[in-house]
Design an enzyme around this catalytic site. Sequence first.
Site, short mmCIF file in Angstrom:
data_model
loop_
_atom_site.label_atom_id
_atom_site.label_comp_id
_atom_site.label_asym_id
_atom_site.label_seq_id
_atom_site.Cartn_x
_atom_site.Cartn_y
_atom_site.Cartn_z
CB THR A 1 -1.42 0.35 1.43
OG1 THR A 1 -0.41 0.23 2.22
CG2 THR A 1 -1.87 -1.09 0.90
CG LEU B 1 1.36 6.01 5.34
CD1 LEU B 1 2.49 7.65 4.65
CD2 LEU B 1 0.16 6.65 6.16
CB CYS B 2 2.48 0.40 4.26
SG CYS B 2 0.84 0.17 5.18
CB SER B 3 4.94 1.10 -0.10
OG SER B 3 4.19 -0.63 0.02
CB VAL C 1 8.35 -0.41 4.97
CG1 VAL C 1 9.40 -1.27 4.67
CG2 VAL C 1 7.38 -1.39 5.74
#
Length: 162
Positions: free
Chosen positions: A48, A50-52, A56
Site C-alpha cells: 500500500t 503510505l506503508c511502502s 517501511v
Amino acid sequence: MAPITVGNVIPDGKISFFDENDQLQTVSIHSFAAGKKVVFFGVPGAFTPLCSMSHVPGFIEKAGEFKSKGIDEIICFSANDPYVMKAWGKTYTENKHVKFVGDGSGEYTHLLGLELDLKDKGMGVRTRRFAMLLDNLKVTVANVESGGEFTISSAQDILKAL
C-alpha cells in the site's frame, strides 16, 4: 479486546516469516522475542502507498541506528500472509535487518487488540498502524495510530524513545 499498551507483556501467538534460507517459519512470538530488544511495527497492508513509500523505508534506513542502540530484531508486521510479506520485503533490495512477518488470518492482530476495519476500502480487517519497543516481551513504548494516520509510529519516533 483492549489494545496492547505500555507495561503489558506482549501476548503469545504465532507469526510467520521466511528465514534466511527461504524456509517458511511459523513460531511463537514469545519464543522468537524472549530475552531480546525488539522494534515491532505494524502496517495496514503490504504494497500500500503510505506503508511502502514512508513507513517501511524509514525503518530500513534507520536499521543501523537501531542496532547500534542495542536492538536485536526489527519486525514489520501486517495482516497479510507470509508469502505476500516475503514478496514485499524483496522489493527493498537494500534491506538487511527488517524481518517481514505475516499474520494471514489476523489472529495475532486480534490478540494485540490492533484491528483496523478497512472493509469499506475493500481490504477487510487489517492491522492498525503502530510501532512498539519490546524489552524481553514487555512493551516499553506503544505508539498506536488512529485510523489511517501516520503521526507517531515512524522510525524516527521510535529512535527518539530509545
